[in-house]
Design a protein around this motif. Structure first.
Motif, PDB file in Angstrom:
ATOM      1  N   UNK A  94       0.800  -0.981  -0.072  1.00 15.94           N
ATOM      2  CA  UNK A  94       0.097  -0.051   0.126  1.00 15.94           C
ATOM      3  C   UNK A  94       0.743   1.191  -0.112  1.00 15.94           C
ATOM      4  N   UNK A  95       1.943   1.308   0.735  1.00 14.20           N
ATOM      5  CA  UNK A  95       2.831   2.418   0.735  1.00 14.20           C
ATOM      6  C   UNK A  95       3.411   2.610  -0.624  1.00 14.20           C
ATOM      7  N   UNK A  96       3.760   1.848  -1.029  1.00 14.81           N
ATOM      8  CA  UNK A  96       4.484   1.584  -2.651  1.00 14.81           C
ATOM      9  C   UNK A  96       3.597   2.518  -3.654  1.00 14.81           C
ATOM     10  N   UNK A  97       2.172   2.274  -3.287  1.00 11.79           N
ATOM     11  CA  UNK A  97       1.159   2.663  -4.225  1.00 11.79           C
ATOM     12  C   UNK A  97       0.736   4.278  -4.174  1.00 11.79           C
ATOM     13  N   UNK A  98       1.112   4.691  -2.971  1.00  9.17           N
ATOM     14  CA  UNK A  98       0.713   6.107  -2.547  1.00  9.17           C
ATOM     15  C   UNK A  98       1.043   7.121  -3.629  1.00  9.17           C
ATOM     16  N   UNK A  99       0.394   8.266  -3.746  1.00  9.88           N
ATOM     17  CA  UNK A  99       0.531   9.251  -4.677  1.00  9.88           C
ATOM     18  C   UNK A  99       1.526  10.256  -3.840  1.00  9.88           C
ATOM     19  N   UNK A 100       2.355  11.227  -4.634  1.00 11.60           N
ATOM     20  CA  UNK A 100       3.003  12.212  -4.054  1.00 11.60           C
ATOM     21  C   UNK A 100       2.088  13.073  -2.911  1.00 11.60           C
ATOM     22  N   UNK A 101       1.054  13.523  -3.136  1.00 14.12           N
ATOM     23  CA  UNK A 101       0.306  14.160  -2.054  1.00 14.12           C
ATOM     24  C   UNK A 101       0.103  13.376  -1.078  1.00 14.12           C
ATOM     25  N   UNK A 102      -0.205  12.155  -1.050  1.00 12.86           N
ATOM     26  CA  UNK A 102      -0.543  11.121   0.120  1.00 12.86           C
ATOM     27  C   UNK A 102       0.906  11.018   0.601  1.00 12.86           C
ATOM     28  N   UNK A 103       2.030  10.893  -0.040  1.00  8.40           N
ATOM     29  CA  UNK A 103       3.314  10.819   0.827  1.00  8.40           C
ATOM     30  C   UNK A 103       3.529  11.994   1.707  1.00  8.40           C
ATOM     31  N   UNK A 104       3.146  13.288   1.278  1.00  9.74           N
ATOM     32  CA  UNK A 104       3.559  14.499   1.945  1.00  9.74           C
ATOM     33  C   UNK A 104       2.540  14.584   3.129  1.00  9.74           C
ATOM     34  N   UNK A 105       1.357  13.931   3.173  1.00  9.63           N
ATOM     35  CA  UNK A 105       0.561  13.831   4.305  1.00  9.63           C
ATOM     36  C   UNK A 105       1.104  13.123   5.383  1.00  9.63           C
ATOM     37  N   UNK A 119      19.239  11.816   5.427  1.00  8.71           N
ATOM     38  CA  UNK A 119      20.002  12.285   4.190  1.00  8.71           C
ATOM     39  C   UNK A 119      19.357  11.119   3.284  1.00  8.71           C
ATOM     40  N   UNK A 120      19.394   9.708   3.687  1.00 12.31           N
ATOM     41  CA  UNK A 120      19.102   8.731   2.673  1.00 12.31           C
ATOM     42  C   UNK A 120      17.468   8.681   2.413  1.00 12.31           C
ATOM     43  N   UNK A 121      16.728   9.164   3.409  1.00 13.49           N
ATOM     44  CA  UNK A 121      15.222   9.262   3.280  1.00 13.49           C
ATOM     45  C   UNK A 121      15.283  10.241   2.237  1.00 13.49           C
ATOM     46  N   UNK A 122      15.886  11.366   2.320  1.00 18.58           N
ATOM     47  CA  UNK A 122      15.641  12.328   1.388  1.00 18.58           C
ATOM     48  C   UNK A 122      15.897  11.787  -0.245  1.00 18.58           C
ATOM     49  N   UNK A 123      16.767  11.094  -0.164  1.00 15.52           N
ATOM     50  CA  UNK A 123      17.230  10.520  -1.662  1.00 15.52           C
ATOM     51  C   UNK A 123      16.358   9.752  -2.253  1.00 15.52           C
ATOM     52  N   UNK A 124      15.879   8.714  -1.237  1.00 16.73           N
ATOM     53  CA  UNK A 124      15.022   7.725  -1.491  1.00 16.73           C
ATOM     54  C   UNK A 124      13.506   8.231  -1.742  1.00 16.73           C
ATOM     55  N   UNK A 125      13.084   9.160  -0.839  1.00 17.49           N
ATOM     56  CA  UNK A 125      11.857   9.511  -0.745  1.00 17.49           C
ATOM     57  C   UNK A 125      11.667  11.018  -0.575  1.00 17.49           C
ATOM     58  N   UNK A 126      11.700  11.815  -1.604  1.00 21.94           N
ATOM     59  CA  UNK A 126      11.768  13.138  -1.497  1.00 21.94           C
ATOM     60  C   UNK A 126      10.604  13.775  -1.018  1.00 21.94           C
ATOM     61  N   UNK A 127       9.408  13.230  -1.475  1.00 23.71           N
ATOM     62  CA  UNK A 127       8.143  13.644  -0.907  1.00 23.71           C
ATOM     63  C   UNK A 127       7.467  13.283   0.543  1.00 23.71           C
ATOM     64  N   UNK A 128       8.566  12.631   1.070  1.00 23.54           N
ATOM     65  CA  UNK A 128       7.983  12.432   2.452  1.00 23.54           C
ATOM     66  C   UNK A 128       8.700  13.596   3.182  1.00 23.54           C
TER      67      UNK A 128
END
Length: 282
Positions: A94-105, A119-128
């Motif tokens: 379910x996490x992998x299927x989230x949209x960009x806006x859903x990640x931001x929430x 640092x690594x989180x920003x590289x892998x998931x810039x929308x979190x």
């Protein structure tokens, strides 16, 4: 000559520095005043240039390379040692299927703004981007108490989260290894550029000797490690050391330096830093 030295109370650091600070090796006239702090506190101290020698996250080195040079000895790099992104729910797909806006929430608990994990989180998931800074040991409880939706865990929490019925969403170390083929650089030991070059090189030599002594006498530091590991089980302590202390801790070598340079390259390409620091190494 007395130098200030900062490192964490985690088993990998106390294992590395035991011989140095307890003079089990010849310290060549140097003494050390020791400060025990969690990694993000050490990162903040490095930002202010407070300590002569310090453990810090490689993320922080991107902003402090004008103040500190990285030693060849004492670093934590390796394969299969990266931070984990975890959740209270077993919802990896379910996490992998989230949209960009859903990640931001999503509310993400991180162990500090300037940690390499972030640092690594920003590289892998810039929308979190909805991040909450927490002491690393409180992130699991933050998930259990629904204060956050995701937790970015490091250190011994890698070995304990499943006991609390928490679930892995992403292994950021595995992500990094697939992306680059390099070991994951987590933290290193730096020395102040204010010190004479000869002193910098001496510190580098002594830290290496301290690591080599620890490997040659693996039980010699056990009391010191236990003293600072609080209630951690000895089996977890040993896993912790085995995970984070290896040949890269003795000498970065060409491969270790390549991994660190690659980390800064990807951080710049993702817009996390604006410039790649130069002249990093002692």
């Amino acid at each position: 000559m007395k130098l200030t030295l900062g490192f964490s109370p985690c088993p990998n650091d106390t294992f590395i520095f035991d011989a140095l600070i307890h003079q089990k090796i010849d310290t060549e006239g140097l003494e050390f005043e020791v400060f025990f702090d969690d990694v993000e506190t050490l990162n903040q101290k490095a930002m202010r240039g407070e300590l002569d020698v310090s453990k810090l996250s490689f993320h922080t080195l991107a902003f402090t390379a004008d103040k500190y040079a990285l030693l060849d000895a004492g670093s934590a790099l390796g394969f299969g040692v990266g931070p984990l992104l975890i959740s209270k729910k077993n919802n990896e797909n379910d996490f992998a299927a989230l949209t960009k806006d859903e990640y931001k929430q999503l509310r993400v608990g991180i162990p500090g703004r300037y940690t390499t994990a972030n640092f690594l989180l920003g590289i892998a998931y810039p929308d979190l981007t909805n991040k909450k800074e927490m002491v690393f040991s409180e992130i699991e409880n933050g998930l259990l108490n629904d204060e956050i939706d995701l937790g970015l865990i490091i250190h011994e929490n890698r070995f304990t989260y499943q006991d609390k019925n928490l679930h892995k969403i992403t292994d950021l170390g595995a992500y990094w290894e697939k992306l680059t083929g390099c070991a994951i650089p987590l933290g290193g030991i730096v020395v102040s550029r204010k010190l004479d070059r000869a002193v910098q090189l001496k510190v580098n030599r002594l830290v290496r000797q301290s690591v080599e002594y620890a490997f040659a006498h693996p039980d010699a530091s056990l009391d010191f490690i236990k003293e600072h590991a609080q209630t951690m089980q000895e089996s977890v302590m040993r896993k912790h050391i085995d995970l984070y202390v290896n040949n890269y801790s003795i000498d970065l070598g060409e491969e270790g330096r390549k991994a660190i340079d690659m980390l800064f390259y990807w951080a710049k390409s993702r817009g996390i830093i604006t410039e790649i620091p130069e002249h990093l190494y002692v």
